[in-house]
Design a protein around this motif. Sequence first.
Motif, PDB file in Angstrom:
ATOM      1  N   ARG A  65      31.897  86.540  68.829  1.00  0.00           N
ATOM      2  CA  ARG A  65      32.717  85.414  68.373  1.00  0.00           C
ATOM      3  C   ARG A  65      32.046  84.639  67.241  1.00  0.00           C
ATOM      4  O   ARG A  65      32.694  83.895  66.507  1.00  0.00           O
ATOM      5  CB  ARG A  65      32.980  84.436  69.532  1.00  0.00           C
ATOM      6  CG  ARG A  65      34.118  84.831  70.445  1.00  0.00           C
ATOM      7  CD  ARG A  65      34.569  83.648  71.293  1.00  0.00           C
ATOM      8  NE  ARG A  65      33.495  83.053  72.051  1.00  0.00           N
ATOM      9  CZ  ARG A  65      33.101  83.425  73.266  1.00  0.00           C
ATOM     10  NH1 ARG A  65      33.719  84.437  73.857  1.00  0.00           N
ATOM     11  NH2 ARG A  65      32.116  82.818  73.894  1.00  0.00           N
ATOM     12  N   THR A  66      30.730  84.790  67.123  1.00  0.00           N
ATOM     13  CA  THR A  66      29.978  84.045  66.112  1.00  0.00           C
ATOM     14  C   THR A  66      30.230  84.637  64.728  1.00  0.00           C
ATOM     15  O   THR A  66      30.270  85.860  64.574  1.00  0.00           O
ATOM     16  CB  THR A  66      28.469  84.092  66.431  1.00  0.00           C
ATOM     17  OG1 THR A  66      28.262  83.653  67.781  1.00  0.00           O
ATOM     18  CG2 THR A  66      27.677  83.186  65.508  1.00  0.00           C
ATOM     19  N   ASN A  67      30.415  83.790  63.735  1.00  0.00           N
ATOM     20  CA  ASN A  67      30.592  84.247  62.353  1.00  0.00           C
ATOM     21  C   ASN A  67      29.440  85.189  61.980  1.00  0.00           C
ATOM     22  O   ASN A  67      28.275  84.791  62.031  1.00  0.00           O
ATOM     23  CB  ASN A  67      30.607  83.023  61.420  1.00  0.00           C
ATOM     24  CG  ASN A  67      30.737  83.407  59.962  1.00  0.00           C
ATOM     25  OD1 ASN A  67      29.858  84.055  59.403  1.00  0.00           O
ATOM     26  ND2 ASN A  67      31.809  82.979  59.335  1.00  0.00           N
ATOM     27  N   PRO A  68      29.714  86.443  61.620  1.00  0.00           N
ATOM     28  CA  PRO A  68      28.642  87.422  61.386  1.00  0.00           C
ATOM     29  C   PRO A  68      27.636  86.996  60.328  1.00  0.00           C
ATOM     30  O   PRO A  68      26.433  87.217  60.490  1.00  0.00           O
ATOM     31  CB  PRO A  68      29.395  88.688  60.961  1.00  0.00           C
ATOM     32  CG  PRO A  68      30.751  88.533  61.543  1.00  0.00           C
ATOM     33  CD  PRO A  68      31.054  87.071  61.507  1.00  0.00           C
ATOM     34  N   GLU A  69      28.106  86.393  59.239  1.00  0.00           N
ATOM     35  CA  GLU A  69      27.175  86.008  58.174  1.00  0.00           C
ATOM     36  C   GLU A  69      26.230  84.905  58.643  1.00  0.00           C
ATOM     37  O   GLU A  69      25.029  84.924  58.346  1.00  0.00           O
ATOM     38  CB  GLU A  69      27.950  85.554  56.924  1.00  0.00           C
ATOM     39  CG  GLU A  69      28.740  86.668  56.250  1.00  0.00           C
ATOM     40  CD  GLU A  69      27.918  87.929  56.035  1.00  0.00           C
ATOM     41  OE1 GLU A  69      26.794  87.834  55.496  1.00  0.00           O
ATOM     42  OE2 GLU A  69      28.390  89.023  56.417  1.00  0.00           O
TER      43      GLU A  69
END
Length: 264
Positions: A178-182
């Motif tokens: 769920r965490t923004n990959p960047e």
Amino acid sequence: MSVRTRNNVQVQGKGPPMVFVHGFGCDQHMWRLLAPHFAESYQVILLDLVGNGQSDLSAWNAEKYSTLQGYADDLCEVLADVTDAPAICVGHSVAAMIGMLANLKCPDQFLAQVMVGPSPCYINDGDYVGGFERADIESLLETLESNYLGWSSNMAPVIMGAPDQPALATELTNSFCRTNPEIAKHFARVTFLSDHRAELPKLQAPTLVLQCSDDIIAPRSVGDYLQRTIPNCTLHVIENVGHCPHLSSPSASTMAMEQFLAGL
């Protein structure tokens, strides 16, 4: 933007303040098995580190968060906004070092530190055994960079441990994904390449190091090192496999914390 909106701050209960700070790829929901218990006696402060959970993603800045100090500065601001009393800081994994850095910057804001699965440095260095060779960490970060979702699916079960509770590994995998990959890639590099051993002797607050007996991320040698290096430190080892005892062994974690807090 308010500090509370930025970090999605939630406050429960009344009493001396106790702030819970989650680790990499997680959010405040990871404290759900501990926070309600302590909210019976404490003012429990929950937050999401910027870039995680329901924090305001527009507040994320690659330069500010290029070191753990950026997150520590946020923690000081959250406490200043919520309470005038010194808080007990409960930090999991990398957040244990964030709590320490905040404590060193704003010592009057902290009563004690509870470090759950902490590590001041993940890379072996001479006599210091952090658990990984530099090449291991570089390889881990390389995999994470090229295939974040695949890395999450493979690593989350290893980090969680708790082989008898497979639902927890699934939960951690989903949290990572769920965490923004960047942002996650950036935070992982900051986390795994950090070295805060030099700051440990400066920490004057009473400190509890809560460690699992079998933790691939923060091996027992790290707990022993912290106990030797932090001036006022208690080490409590929980018989448990994994890096997240607050989820996989909540009752043992709660008991160890209560024992420590009773002595403050």
